[in-house]
Design a protein around this motif. Structure first.
Motif, mmCIF file in Angstrom:
data_model
loop_
_atom_site.group_PDB
_atom_site.id
_atom_site.type_symbol
_atom_site.label_atom_id
_atom_site.label_comp_id
_atom_site.label_asym_id
_atom_site.label_seq_id
_atom_site.Cartn_x
_atom_site.Cartn_y
_atom_site.Cartn_z
ATOM 1 N N LEU A 67 11.378 -8.125 -2.049
ATOM 2 C CA LEU A 67 10.062 -8.055 -1.423
ATOM 3 C C LEU A 67 9.968 -8.762 -0.075
ATOM 4 N N THR A 68 11.061 -9.315 0.435
ATOM 5 C CA THR A 68 10.951 -10.121 1.656
ATOM 6 C C THR A 68 10.386 -9.328 2.832
ATOM 7 N N TYR A 69 10.823 -8.094 3.019
ATOM 8 C CA TYR A 69 10.318 -7.287 4.136
ATOM 9 C C TYR A 69 8.819 -7.044 3.970
ATOM 10 N N TRP A 70 8.409 -6.650 2.782
ATOM 11 C CA TRP A 70 6.998 -6.374 2.518
ATOM 12 C C TRP A 70 6.142 -7.631 2.710
ATOM 13 N N ILE A 71 6.612 -8.778 2.205
ATOM 14 C CA ILE A 71 5.862 -10.021 2.356
ATOM 15 C C ILE A 71 5.679 -10.355 3.834
ATOM 16 N N ALA A 72 6.749 -10.276 4.597
ATOM 17 C CA ALA A 72 6.696 -10.656 6.012
ATOM 18 C C ALA A 72 5.866 -9.692 6.845
ATOM 19 N N ASN A 73 6.019 -8.401 6.603
ATOM 20 C CA ASN A 73 5.442 -7.401 7.505
ATOM 21 C C ASN A 73 4.143 -6.764 7.043
ATOM 22 N N ASP A 74 3.805 -6.915 5.783
ATOM 23 C CA ASP A 74 2.570 -6.341 5.270
ATOM 24 C C ASP A 74 1.637 -7.424 4.731
ATOM 25 N N PHE A 75 2.156 -8.222 3.815
ATOM 26 C CA PHE A 75 1.316 -9.216 3.157
ATOM 27 C C PHE A 75 0.851 -10.327 4.097
ATOM 28 N N MET A 76 1.763 -10.958 4.827
ATOM 29 C CA MET A 76 1.372 -12.094 5.671
ATOM 30 C C MET A 76 0.357 -11.704 6.754
ATOM 31 N N PRO A 77 0.475 -10.542 7.408
ATOM 32 C CA PRO A 77 -0.598 -10.162 8.336
ATOM 33 C C PRO A 77 -1.954 -10.003 7.632
ATOM 34 N N GLN A 78 -1.954 -9.519 6.390
ATOM 35 C CA GLN A 78 -3.208 -9.414 5.639
ATOM 36 C C GLN A 78 -3.785 -10.798 5.341
ATOM 37 N N VAL A 79 -2.908 -11.745 5.053
ATOM 38 C CA VAL A 79 -3.332 -13.125 4.812
ATOM 39 C C VAL A 79 -4.001 -13.681 6.072
ATOM 40 N N ALA A 80 -3.376 -13.471 7.202
ATOM 41 C CA ALA A 80 -3.956 -13.938 8.465
ATOM 42 C C ALA A 80 -5.287 -13.228 8.755
ATOM 43 N N ASP A 81 -5.331 -11.925 8.539
ATOM 44 C CA ASP A 81 -6.568 -11.179 8.764
ATOM 45 C C ASP A 81 -7.692 -11.633 7.835
ATOM 46 N N ALA A 82 -7.331 -12.153 6.657
ATOM 47 C CA ALA A 82 -8.328 -12.651 5.704
ATOM 48 C C ALA A 82 -8.855 -14.031 6.091
ATOM 49 N N GLY A 83 -8.284 -14.646 7.139
ATOM 50 C CA GLY A 83 -8.810 -15.910 7.635
ATOM 51 C C GLY A 83 -7.906 -17.115 7.480
ATOM 52 N N VAL A 84 -6.744 -16.960 6.873
ATOM 53 C CA VAL A 84 -5.828 -18.092 6.733
ATOM 54 C C VAL A 84 -5.184 -18.371 8.085
ATOM 55 N N VAL A 85 -5.291 -19.613 8.535
ATOM 56 C CA VAL A 85 -4.710 -19.994 9.818
ATOM 57 C C VAL A 85 -3.408 -20.760 9.664
ATOM 58 N N ALA A 86 -3.187 -21.361 8.465
ATOM 59 C CA ALA A 86 -1.977 -22.167 8.290
ATOM 60 C C ALA A 86 -1.564 -22.205 6.819
ATOM 61 N N ALA A 87 -0.251 -22.283 6.631
ATOM 62 C CA ALA A 87 0.308 -22.436 5.286
ATOM 63 C C ALA A 87 1.452 -23.439 5.333
ATOM 64 N N ALA A 88 1.458 -24.325 4.369
ATOM 65 C CA ALA A 88 2.565 -25.266 4.190
ATOM 66 C C ALA A 88 3.393 -24.728 3.026
ATOM 67 N N TRP A 89 4.665 -24.436 3.268
ATOM 68 C CA TRP A 89 5.526 -23.807 2.264
ATOM 69 C C TRP A 89 6.547 -24.838 1.790
ATOM 70 N N VAL A 90 6.423 -25.257 0.542
ATOM 71 C CA VAL A 90 7.377 -26.185 -0.057
ATOM 72 C C VAL A 90 8.567 -25.359 -0.525
ATOM 73 N N MET A 91 9.738 -25.709 -0.004
ATOM 74 C CA MET A 91 10.944 -24.931 -0.244
ATOM 75 C C MET A 91 11.408 -25.015 -1.692
ATOM 76 N N PRO A 92 11.937 -23.903 -2.210
ATOM 77 C CA PRO A 92 12.472 -23.907 -3.570
ATOM 78 C C PRO A 92 13.774 -24.693 -3.669
ATOM 79 N N ASP A 93 14.053 -25.195 -4.852
ATOM 80 C CA ASP A 93 15.331 -25.856 -5.105
ATOM 81 C C ASP A 93 16.464 -24.829 -5.202
ATOM 82 N N ASN A 94 16.159 -23.638 -5.708
ATOM 83 C CA ASN A 94 17.141 -22.577 -5.894
ATOM 84 C C ASN A 94 17.622 -22.041 -4.542
ATOM 85 N N LEU A 95 18.945 -21.961 -4.346
ATOM 86 C CA LEU A 95 19.510 -21.540 -3.066
ATOM 87 C C LEU A 95 19.117 -20.112 -2.686
ATOM 88 N N GLN A 96 19.205 -19.152 -3.608
ATOM 89 C CA GLN A 96 18.831 -17.774 -3.279
ATOM 90 C C GLN A 96 17.361 -17.699 -2.885
#
Length: 142
Positions: A67-96
């Motif tokens: 889902l990485t392409y869809w998240i980056a190119n479809d979902f995240m623009p929708q998040v921004a359009d919905a009014g989110v200006v910032a996100a703090a992303w805590v990185m996973p422990d899992n390497l993949q």
């Protein structure tokens, strides 16, 4: 903090005092269930009108390879359009899962996203820093 959704894979809570959603991803998943969970995030953003997101992926065990392409190119623009200006992303422990986060973030121009190695640092940043919605950081902070 008010819990808005709790599934085996995702907990979505709303922190009204800070006006942000707190997402806690955990365990393994399959792409069809994951897309449903991700769309729940967008629904809760619209419902609460949250402007910031603390996205904790520490317990993510396998990432979002399909889902990485869809998240980056479809979902995240929708998040921004919905009014989110910032996100703090805590990185996973899992390497993949970390690789998948990187693959998402290299394609996201909005909202502003910064990465962290622990939730406390993400929390502090989200409380004070988010002001430039066109910047993305790929290096996690301690």
């Amino acid at each position: 903090m008010e819990t808005l959704l709790e599934t085996p894979r995702l907990v979505i809570s709303y922190d009204e005092a800070n006006d942000w959603l707190h997402l806690l991803w955990r365990g393994s998943h399959n792409p069809s269930d994951e897309k449903t969970c991700i769309m729940e995030v967008l629904e809760k953003i619209r419902l609460t009108q949250a402007t910031r997101v603390l996205n904790d992926s520490t317990l993510d065990e396998d990432g979002w390879s399909e889902l990485t392409y869809w998240i980056a190119n479809d979902f995240m623009p929708q998040v921004a359009d919905a009014g989110v200006v910032a996100a703090a992303w805590v990185m996973p422990d899992n390497l993949q899962a970390r690789i998948d986060v990187h693959n998402v973030l290299v394609h996201v121009s909005r909202p502003l996203i910064d990465t962290f190695l622990d939730a406390e640092a993400a929390y502090k940043w989200l409380k004070t820093e988010p002001t430039a919605p066109d910047r993305v950081s790929e290096e996690p902070k301690e």
